[in-house]
Design a protein around this motif. Sequence first.
Motif, PDB file in Angstrom:
ATOM      1  N   GLN A  14      75.095  -9.928 -13.749  1.00  0.00           N
ATOM      2  CA  GLN A  14      74.447 -10.715 -12.701  1.00  0.00           C
ATOM      3  C   GLN A  14      73.238  -9.989 -12.116  1.00  0.00           C
ATOM      4  O   GLN A  14      72.229 -10.627 -11.776  1.00  0.00           O
ATOM      5  CB  GLN A  14      75.457 -11.047 -11.595  1.00  0.00           C
ATOM      6  CG  GLN A  14      76.606 -11.935 -12.047  1.00  0.00           C
ATOM      7  CD  GLN A  14      76.137 -13.200 -12.724  1.00  0.00           C
ATOM      8  OE1 GLN A  14      75.199 -13.861 -12.277  1.00  0.00           O
ATOM      9  NE2 GLN A  14      76.780 -13.566 -13.831  1.00  0.00           N
ATOM     10  N   LEU A  15      73.318  -8.670 -11.986  1.00  0.00           N
ATOM     11  CA  LEU A  15      72.154  -7.901 -11.529  1.00  0.00           C
ATOM     12  C   LEU A  15      70.994  -8.060 -12.513  1.00  0.00           C
ATOM     13  O   LEU A  15      69.841  -8.230 -12.112  1.00  0.00           O
ATOM     14  CB  LEU A  15      72.525  -6.424 -11.371  1.00  0.00           C
ATOM     15  CG  LEU A  15      73.402  -6.061 -10.164  1.00  0.00           C
ATOM     16  CD1 LEU A  15      73.874  -4.607 -10.282  1.00  0.00           C
ATOM     17  CD2 LEU A  15      72.630  -6.257  -8.864  1.00  0.00           C
ATOM     18  N   ALA A  16      71.318  -8.001 -13.805  1.00  0.00           N
ATOM     19  CA  ALA A  16      70.277  -8.155 -14.830  1.00  0.00           C
ATOM     20  C   ALA A  16      69.672  -9.553 -14.798  1.00  0.00           C
ATOM     21  O   ALA A  16      68.452  -9.725 -14.906  1.00  0.00           O
ATOM     22  CB  ALA A  16      70.870  -7.866 -16.208  1.00  0.00           C
ATOM     23  N   TYR A  17      70.520 -10.563 -14.617  1.00  0.00           N
ATOM     24  CA  TYR A  17      70.022 -11.939 -14.528  1.00  0.00           C
ATOM     25  C   TYR A  17      69.149 -12.135 -13.293  1.00  0.00           C
ATOM     26  O   TYR A  17      68.176 -12.902 -13.320  1.00  0.00           O
ATOM     27  CB  TYR A  17      71.180 -12.929 -14.502  1.00  0.00           C
ATOM     28  CG  TYR A  17      71.673 -13.337 -15.867  1.00  0.00           C
ATOM     29  CD1 TYR A  17      70.782 -13.708 -16.866  1.00  0.00           C
ATOM     30  CD2 TYR A  17      73.034 -13.376 -16.161  1.00  0.00           C
ATOM     31  CE1 TYR A  17      71.225 -14.080 -18.125  1.00  0.00           C
ATOM     32  CE2 TYR A  17      73.494 -13.745 -17.409  1.00  0.00           C
ATOM     33  CZ  TYR A  17      72.587 -14.103 -18.384  1.00  0.00           C
ATOM     34  OH  TYR A  17      73.026 -14.476 -19.637  1.00  0.00           O
ATOM     35  N   GLY A  18      69.499 -11.460 -12.210  1.00  0.00           N
ATOM     36  CA  GLY A  18      68.680 -11.550 -10.999  1.00  0.00           C
ATOM     37  C   GLY A  18      67.264 -11.050 -11.240  1.00  0.00           C
ATOM     38  O   GLY A  18      66.279 -11.705 -10.879  1.00  0.00           O
ATOM     39  N   GLY A  19      67.150  -9.887 -11.885  1.00  0.00           N
ATOM     40  CA  GLY A  19      65.832  -9.353 -12.213  1.00  0.00           C
ATOM     41  C   GLY A  19      65.071 -10.252 -13.170  1.00  0.00           C
ATOM     42  O   GLY A  19      63.868 -10.461 -13.033  1.00  0.00           O
ATOM     43  N   SER A  20      65.789 -10.841 -14.136  1.00  0.00           N
ATOM     44  CA  SER A  20      65.154 -11.730 -15.099  1.00  0.00           C
ATOM     45  C   SER A  20      64.623 -12.994 -14.432  1.00  0.00           C
ATOM     46  O   SER A  20      63.513 -13.447 -14.741  1.00  0.00           O
ATOM     47  CB  SER A  20      66.163 -12.106 -16.193  1.00  0.00           C
ATOM     48  OG  SER A  20      65.630 -13.072 -17.062  1.00  0.00           O
ATOM     49  N   THR A  21      65.404 -13.567 -13.512  1.00  0.00           N
ATOM     50  CA  THR A  21      64.973 -14.796 -12.839  1.00  0.00           C
ATOM     51  C   THR A  21      63.668 -14.582 -12.085  1.00  0.00           C
ATOM     52  O   THR A  21      62.751 -15.413 -12.144  1.00  0.00           O
ATOM     53  CB  THR A  21      66.059 -15.282 -11.865  1.00  0.00           C
ATOM     54  OG1 THR A  21      67.277 -15.508 -12.599  1.00  0.00           O
ATOM     55  CG2 THR A  21      65.652 -16.578 -11.186  1.00  0.00           C
ATOM     56  N   ILE A  22      63.572 -13.458 -11.392  1.00  0.00           N
ATOM     57  CA  ILE A  22      62.353 -13.152 -10.633  1.00  0.00           C
ATOM     58  C   ILE A  22      61.171 -12.917 -11.563  1.00  0.00           C
ATOM     59  O   ILE A  22      60.081 -13.480 -11.380  1.00  0.00           O
ATOM     60  CB  ILE A  22      62.578 -11.920  -9.738  1.00  0.00           C
ATOM     61  CG1 ILE A  22      63.676 -12.176  -8.699  1.00  0.00           C
ATOM     62  CG2 ILE A  22      61.284 -11.511  -9.056  1.00  0.00           C
ATOM     63  CD1 ILE A  22      63.358 -13.278  -7.728  1.00  0.00           C
ATOM     64  N   LEU A  23      61.366 -12.093 -12.591  1.00  0.00           N
ATOM     65  CA  LEU A  23      60.279 -11.774 -13.511  1.00  0.00           C
ATOM     66  C   LEU A  23      59.783 -13.004 -14.262  1.00  0.00           C
ATOM     67  O   LEU A  23      58.572 -13.216 -14.414  1.00  0.00           O
ATOM     68  CB  LEU A  23      60.745 -10.720 -14.517  1.00  0.00           C
ATOM     69  CG  LEU A  23      60.676  -9.256 -14.078  1.00  0.00           C
ATOM     70  CD1 LEU A  23      61.302  -8.363 -15.145  1.00  0.00           C
ATOM     71  CD2 LEU A  23      59.247  -8.833 -13.806  1.00  0.00           C
ATOM     72  N   VAL A  24      60.723 -13.820 -14.733  1.00  0.00           N
ATOM     73  CA  VAL A  24      60.330 -15.005 -15.491  1.00  0.00           C
ATOM     74  C   VAL A  24      59.587 -15.989 -14.601  1.00  0.00           C
ATOM     75  O   VAL A  24      58.597 -16.605 -15.028  1.00  0.00           O
ATOM     76  CB  VAL A  24      61.569 -15.668 -16.127  1.00  0.00           C
ATOM     77  CG1 VAL A  24      61.205 -17.020 -16.735  1.00  0.00           C
ATOM     78  CG2 VAL A  24      62.163 -14.763 -17.195  1.00  0.00           C
ATOM     79  N   LYS A  25      60.029 -16.136 -13.358  1.00  0.00           N
ATOM     80  CA  LYS A  25      59.337 -17.029 -12.430  1.00  0.00           C
ATOM     81  C   LYS A  25      57.882 -16.589 -12.254  1.00  0.00           C
ATOM     82  O   LYS A  25      56.955 -17.406 -12.307  1.00  0.00           O
ATOM     83  CB  LYS A  25      60.053 -17.022 -11.079  1.00  0.00           C
ATOM     84  CG  LYS A  25      59.357 -17.845  -9.992  1.00  0.00           C
ATOM     85  CD  LYS A  25      59.314 -19.313 -10.323  1.00  0.00           C
ATOM     86  CE  LYS A  25      58.664 -20.118  -9.215  1.00  0.00           C
ATOM     87  NZ  LYS A  25      58.549 -21.547  -9.543  1.00  0.00           N
ATOM     88  N   ILE A  26      57.666 -15.288 -12.073  1.00  0.00           N
ATOM     89  CA  ILE A  26      56.302 -14.761 -11.909  1.00  0.00           C
ATOM     90  C   ILE A  26      55.488 -14.968 -13.182  1.00  0.00           C
ATOM     91  O   ILE A  26      54.351 -15.425 -13.149  1.00  0.00           O
ATOM     92  CB  ILE A  26      56.355 -13.266 -11.540  1.00  0.00           C
ATOM     93  CG1 ILE A  26      57.029 -13.062 -10.180  1.00  0.00           C
ATOM     94  CG2 ILE A  26      54.958 -12.668 -11.524  1.00  0.00           C
ATOM     95  CD1 ILE A  26      57.275 -11.612  -9.829  1.00  0.00           C
ATOM     96  N   ALA A  27      56.095 -14.634 -14.345  1.00  0.00           N
ATOM     97  CA  ALA A  27      55.365 -14.723 -15.614  1.00  0.00           C
ATOM     98  C   ALA A  27      54.983 -16.161 -15.948  1.00  0.00           C
ATOM     99  O   ALA A  27      53.877 -16.421 -16.428  1.00  0.00           O
ATOM    100  CB  ALA A  27      56.208 -14.126 -16.736  1.00  0.00           C
ATOM    101  N   LEU A  28      55.893 -17.103 -15.714  1.00  0.00           N
ATOM    102  CA  LEU A  28      55.582 -18.505 -15.992  1.00  0.00           C
ATOM    103  C   LEU A  28      54.469 -19.014 -15.091  1.00  0.00           C
ATOM    104  O   LEU A  28      53.593 -19.771 -15.524  1.00  0.00           O
ATOM    105  CB  LEU A  28      56.838 -19.371 -15.823  1.00  0.00           C
ATOM    106  CG  LEU A  28      57.959 -19.168 -16.850  1.00  0.00           C
ATOM    107  CD1 LEU A  28      59.151 -20.055 -16.509  1.00  0.00           C
ATOM    108  CD2 LEU A  28      57.474 -19.453 -18.264  1.00  0.00           C
TER     109      LEU A  28
END
Length: 356
Positions: A14-28
């Motif tokens: 879940q910690l990894a998914y949290g970081g991914s959600t933020i990064l992907v939102k910024i990248a998109l």
Amino acid sequence: MENGASYVAMVLVQLAYGGSTILVKIALEKGLNQLVFMVYRHLIAVLLLGPFAYVLERKQRPSLSFKVIAKIFMLSSLGTTIHLNVYYAGLAYTSATVASALSNVVPCLTFLIAVMLGMEKLSIKNASSQAKIVGALICVGGSLTFTFWKGGYLIRSLLKRPLISVHDTGQASDVLTNGKEDWIKGSLLILISHIAWSAWLILQAVIYKAYPAPLSLTALICFFASLQSSVLSLFFARNRSLWKLEANVHLWTIIYSGVVISSLVYYLQTWCISRKGPVFTAMFSPSLLVIVGIFSAVAFKEQFHLGSLIGAVIIVLGLYFVLWGKRKESLDNAQLENQKGVADCNTQEISVTTVE
């Protein structure tokens, strides 16, 4: 020891998914094409996992039949191609916190699918079953409240400006200001993606019994995901400029998602599902809301509708009804096994006495 490892693994997931959600939102928001992202991240995972799977699982890995390959192909379609593409489409219309909050419906959706397939047992007379049913209904009601009821006002961030701005205009990344239509569209897309994800969790538990090699299974899932996304990109991402990468947030998001999410997290989830089942794995989704919510409030100056916060609370409440029911069911089953063991011992003692 194994129980503790499963809990630690899912918290890390879940910690990894949290970081991914933020990064992907910024990248998109910065222009990363989601199909290009899907192809690159899963190719990275295949290159990382392939050698380890070949060496470490060469003795335990069963031969691949056409039936097993077809199931893994379907598994990849549900958990990566369908789930992620629909999820990223929804994420473009809403915020990272909204997407994380709606992930709380995954445990209840997984539980409902498991019940329909006979993988979870229900008895209306048992308190544990009643709690699971009530929890599932509350969770669904909370998701509808979160999506459609905004309440009378926004709960604003304490910050005057976001620490991270993903828009060229300097506005916060909160899409709550984009209008109700975008909010609803994004939430519905994310809910649809979570239905596919819940089905993926269930199907993975089934396929693992036929192909009990977690590293090889994860590598094959990523291989088919990159293949499926490549086919889609022939129609929707034919511009060559979309595939050029520079040392910016696009590249770092792809590397993080390929190495951490598609490689490590997929493997940890497969490992936990093989030991604890799909419902256990899905139950850790609420922690994602806390992780992403705190970061979004601080970094993005995100604003929240009152109705959405109430909906999130209802979702978590329903989830923990299901958790309580699962816990009570486990205790009841353990008690029955102990009683059966005592009865068997008594039977054996009587048999020995009779012989003498």
